[in-house]
Motif scaffolding. Structure first.
Motif, PDB file in Angstrom:
ATOM      1  N   ILE A  65       1.130  -1.559   0.129  1.00 11.61           N
ATOM      2  CA  ILE A  65      -0.591   0.152  -0.041  1.00 11.61           C
ATOM      3  C   ILE A  65       0.871   1.519   0.087  1.00 11.61           C
ATOM      4  O   ILE A  65       1.658   1.413   0.848  1.00 11.61           O
ATOM      5  N   THR A  66       0.553   2.418  -0.578  1.00  9.33           N
ATOM      6  CA  THR A  66       0.915   3.897  -0.662  1.00  9.33           C
ATOM      7  C   THR A  66       0.363   4.745  -0.251  1.00  9.33           C
ATOM      8  O   THR A  66      -1.058   4.117  -1.052  1.00  9.33           O
ATOM      9  N   VAL A  67       0.337   4.972   0.708  1.00  9.51           N
ATOM     10  CA  VAL A  67      -0.371   6.319   1.355  1.00  9.51           C
ATOM     11  C   VAL A  67       0.168   7.352   1.177  1.00  9.51           C
ATOM     12  O   VAL A  67       1.093   7.968   1.460  1.00  9.51           O
ATOM     13  N   LYS A  68      -0.624   8.612   1.238  1.00 10.42           N
ATOM     14  CA  LYS A  68      -0.079  10.177   1.635  1.00 10.42           C
ATOM     15  C   LYS A  68      -0.936  11.018   2.959  1.00 10.42           C
ATOM     16  O   LYS A  68      -2.016  10.373   2.303  1.00 10.42           O
ATOM     17  N   PHE A  69      -0.994  11.303   3.501  1.00 14.26           N
ATOM     18  CA  PHE A  69      -1.356  11.904   5.087  1.00 14.26           C
ATOM     19  C   PHE A  69      -1.428  13.084   4.780  1.00 14.26           C
ATOM     20  O   PHE A  69      -0.779  13.595   3.839  1.00 14.26           O
ATOM     21  N   ALA A  70      -2.807  13.474   5.496  1.00 14.28           N
ATOM     22  CA  ALA A  70      -3.253  14.807   5.125  1.00 14.28           C
ATOM     23  C   ALA A  70      -1.743  16.268   5.569  1.00 14.28           C
ATOM     24  O   ALA A  70      -1.901  15.971   6.547  1.00 14.28           O
ATOM     25  N   GLY A  71      -1.906  16.671   4.881  1.00 19.86           N
ATOM     26  CA  GLY A  71      -1.058  18.181   4.734  1.00 19.86           C
ATOM     27  C   GLY A  71       0.269  17.712   5.114  1.00 19.86           C
ATOM     28  O   GLY A  71       1.054  18.451   5.659  1.00 19.86           O
ATOM     29  N   ASP A  72       0.526  16.470   4.278  1.00 25.85           N
ATOM     30  CA  ASP A  72       1.283  16.104   3.584  1.00 25.85           C
ATOM     31  C   ASP A  72       2.641  15.685   2.567  1.00 25.85           C
ATOM     32  O   ASP A  72       1.150  14.821   1.778  1.00 25.85           O
ATOM     33  N   ASP A  73       2.836  15.998   1.737  1.00 27.86           N
ATOM     34  CA  ASP A  73       3.377  15.794   0.290  1.00 27.86           C
ATOM     35  C   ASP A  73       3.384  14.045   0.446  1.00 27.86           C
ATOM     36  O   ASP A  73       3.669  13.408  -1.484  1.00 27.86           O
ATOM     37  N   GLU A  74       4.922  13.312   1.438  1.00 27.60           N
ATOM     38  CA  GLU A  74       5.410  13.047   1.651  1.00 27.60           C
ATOM     39  C   GLU A  74       4.831  11.489   1.305  1.00 27.60           C
ATOM     40  O   GLU A  74       3.769  11.403   2.166  1.00 27.60           O
ATOM     41  N   GLU A  75       4.799  10.477   0.409  1.00 25.63           N
ATOM     42  CA  GLU A  75       4.254   9.099   0.081  1.00 25.63           C
ATOM     43  C   GLU A  75       4.884   8.101   1.347  1.00 25.63           C
ATOM     44  O   GLU A  75       6.298   8.034   1.122  1.00 25.63           O
ATOM     45  N   ILE A  76       4.338   6.828   1.710  1.00 25.88           N
ATOM     46  CA  ILE A  76       4.656   6.174   2.965  1.00 25.88           C
ATOM     47  C   ILE A  76       4.150   4.786   1.794  1.00 25.88           C
ATOM     48  O   ILE A  76       3.176   4.567   1.066  1.00 25.88           O
ATOM     49  N   THR A  77       5.396   3.656   1.619  1.00 22.86           N
ATOM     50  CA  THR A  77       4.958   2.597   0.764  1.00 22.86           C
ATOM     51  C   THR A  77       5.266   1.274   2.411  1.00 22.86           C
ATOM     52  O   THR A  77       6.207   1.767   2.928  1.00 22.86           O
ATOM     53  N   PHE A  78       3.818   0.596   2.575  1.00 19.98           N
ATOM     54  CA  PHE A  78       4.560  -0.392   3.470  1.00 19.98           C
ATOM     55  C   PHE A  78       3.381  -2.044   2.534  1.00 19.98           C
ATOM     56  O   PHE A  78       2.213  -1.379   1.872  1.00 19.98           O
ATOM     57  N   LEU A  79       3.493  -3.023   3.298  1.00 16.39           N
ATOM     58  CA  LEU A  79       2.691  -3.923   3.449  1.00 16.39           C
ATOM     59  C   LEU A  79       2.358  -4.424   4.447  1.00 16.39           C
ATOM     60  O   LEU A  79       2.014  -3.742   6.166  1.00 16.39           O
ATOM     61  N   LEU A  80       0.463  -4.301   3.823  1.00 23.77           N
ATOM     62  CA  LEU A  80      -0.472  -5.013   5.214  1.00 23.77           C
ATOM     63  C   LEU A  80      -0.303  -6.251   5.910  1.00 23.77           C
ATOM     64  O   LEU A  80      -0.843  -7.110   4.559  1.00 23.77           O
ATOM     65  N   ALA A  81      -0.292  -6.179   6.541  1.00 23.81           N
ATOM     66  CA  ALA A  81      -0.258  -8.261   6.477  1.00 23.81           C
ATOM     67  C   ALA A  81       0.218  -8.293   8.204  1.00 23.81           C
ATOM     68  O   ALA A  81       0.017  -7.371   9.380  1.00 23.81           O
ATOM     69  N   SER A  82       0.092  -9.350   8.848  1.00 30.82           N
ATOM     70  CA  SER A  82      -0.058  -9.601   9.909  1.00 30.82           C
ATOM     71  C   SER A  82       1.660  -9.450  10.898  1.00 30.82           C
ATOM     72  O   SER A  82       2.064  -9.936   9.582  1.00 30.82           O
ATOM     73  N   ARG A  83       1.822  -9.352  11.969  1.00 36.16           N
ATOM     74  CA  ARG A  83       3.179  -9.714  12.369  1.00 36.16           C
ATOM     75  C   ARG A  83       4.377 -11.194  12.485  1.00 36.16           C
ATOM     76  O   ARG A  83       5.597 -11.024  12.164  1.00 36.16           O
ATOM     77  N   GLU A  84       3.818 -11.340  11.765  1.00 35.16           N
ATOM     78  CA  GLU A  84       4.726 -12.993  10.961  1.00 35.16           C
ATOM     79  C   GLU A  84       5.104 -13.266  10.301  1.00 35.16           C
ATOM     80  O   GLU A  84       5.798 -13.322   9.760  1.00 35.16           O
ATOM     81  N   GLU A  85       4.542 -12.039   9.366  1.00 33.26           N
ATOM     82  CA  GLU A  85       5.447 -11.531   7.973  1.00 33.26           C
ATOM     83  C   GLU A  85       6.709 -10.726   8.153  1.00 33.26           C
ATOM     84  O   GLU A  85       6.895  -9.900   7.016  1.00 33.26           O
ATOM     85  N   SER A  86       6.875  -9.996  10.094  1.00 38.05           N
ATOM     86  CA  SER A  86       7.986  -9.157  10.047  1.00 38.05           C
ATOM     87  C   SER A  86       8.660  -9.354   8.719  1.00 38.05           C
ATOM     88  O   SER A  86      10.375  -8.669   9.535  1.00 38.05           O
ATOM     89  N   GLY A  87       9.599  -9.822   9.304  1.00 36.08           N
ATOM     90  CA  GLY A  87      10.858 -10.414   7.861  1.00 36.08           C
ATOM     91  C   GLY A  87      10.648  -9.631   6.747  1.00 36.08           C
ATOM     92  O   GLY A  87      11.880  -9.935   5.874  1.00 36.08           O
ATOM     93  N   ALA A  88       9.660  -8.828   6.031  1.00 35.27           N
ATOM     94  CA  ALA A  88       9.405  -8.601   4.935  1.00 35.27           C
ATOM     95  C   ALA A  88      10.440  -7.457   4.405  1.00 35.27           C
ATOM     96  O   ALA A  88      10.735  -6.718   5.245  1.00 35.27           O
ATOM     97  N   PRO A  89      10.747  -7.322   3.426  1.00 34.91           N
ATOM     98  CA  PRO A  89      11.945  -6.003   2.604  1.00 34.91           C
ATOM     99  C   PRO A  89      11.462  -4.330   2.773  1.00 34.91           C
ATOM    100  O   PRO A  89      12.116  -3.423   3.157  1.00 34.91           O
ATOM    101  N   ILE A  90      10.335  -4.643   3.263  1.00 32.05           N
ATOM    102  CA  ILE A  90       8.811  -3.672   3.874  1.00 32.05           C
ATOM    103  C   ILE A  90       9.061  -3.388   5.314  1.00 32.05           C
ATOM    104  O   ILE A  90       8.270  -4.191   5.674  1.00 32.05           O
ATOM    105  N   ASP A  91       8.152  -2.190   5.452  1.00 31.99           N
ATOM    106  CA  ASP A  91       7.676  -1.826   6.930  1.00 31.99           C
ATOM    107  C   ASP A  91       5.972  -2.805   6.587  1.00 31.99           C
ATOM    108  O   ASP A  91       6.124  -2.957   5.701  1.00 31.99           O
ATOM    109  N   VAL A  92       5.633  -3.011   7.846  1.00 29.63           N
ATOM    110  CA  VAL A  92       4.410  -4.429   8.090  1.00 29.63           C
ATOM    111  C   VAL A  92       3.566  -3.182   9.076  1.00 29.63           C
ATOM    112  O   VAL A  92       3.901  -3.384   9.928  1.00 29.63           O
TER     113      VAL A  92
END
Length: 166
Positions: free
Chosen positions: A96-123
């Motif tokens: 998922i890539t999102v942009k928060f209100a009032g901020d131009d920066e986008e963040i990308t993360f994996l929407l998943a359970s903590r069991e996938e915490s070994g993913a190379p991106i934030d979970v």
């Protein structure tokens, strides 16, 4: 590991299933033997009321047994394979890539359970305030979710694609 919109089904990749099964095998085998040896060694030190090593080992044993129960139930109810996903719709197992209100920066993360915490991106968990707010929404939608301080924060969904492990 991902959870579908049906909270009763947990989907595991084959890799996650094998990793969790290996952990369970270790805990129920040599893990239990090691903790039993620690408890026995602490018992030999004498008075159990004043024996910090004994109490620490018993607490460690409780944590080990709780993890065994958690893994057993997870593996018993899990389905191995890929969770059904629709590109452009937010759901577990999606990048998922999102942009928060009032901020131009986008963040990308994996929407998943903590069991996938070994993913190379934030979970982020689908049960977190942000995850729960965006789950099931489509690209282009804007939603708001509660912050710990009681305020709300708006977020725009920029992209939602199946996670490829990259």
């Amino acid at each position: 590991m991902t959870q579908t919109r049906d909270d009763n089904v947990t989907w595991l990749t084959q890799e996650a299933h094998d990793r969790l099964k290996s952990e369970l095998d270790h805990l129920t085998g040599s893990g239990r033997v090691e903790i039993a040896e620690k408890i026995e060694a602490a018992r030999e030190e004498g008075d159990l009321k004043e024996n910090g090593g004994y109490h620490a080992a018993k607490e460690e044993q409780g944590k080990l047994e709780a993890r065994i129960i958690q893994l057993t139930e997870l593996l018993r109810t899990a389905k191995v394979g890929e969770a059904p996903r629709t590109e452009g719709v937010v759901g577990p197992g999606m990048t998922i890539t999102v942009k928060f209100a009032g901020d131009d920066e986008e963040i990308t993360f994996l929407l998943a359970s903590r069991e996938e915490s070994g993913a190379p991106i934030d979970v982020y968990s689908p049960k977190s305030p942000l995850g729960a707010a965006i789950n099931g929404k489509r690209v282009g939608e804007e939603v708001s979710y509660p912050l710990p301080n009681g305020k709300t924060l708006g977020v725009e969904i920029i992209d939602a694609v199946p996670y490829t492990g990259v």
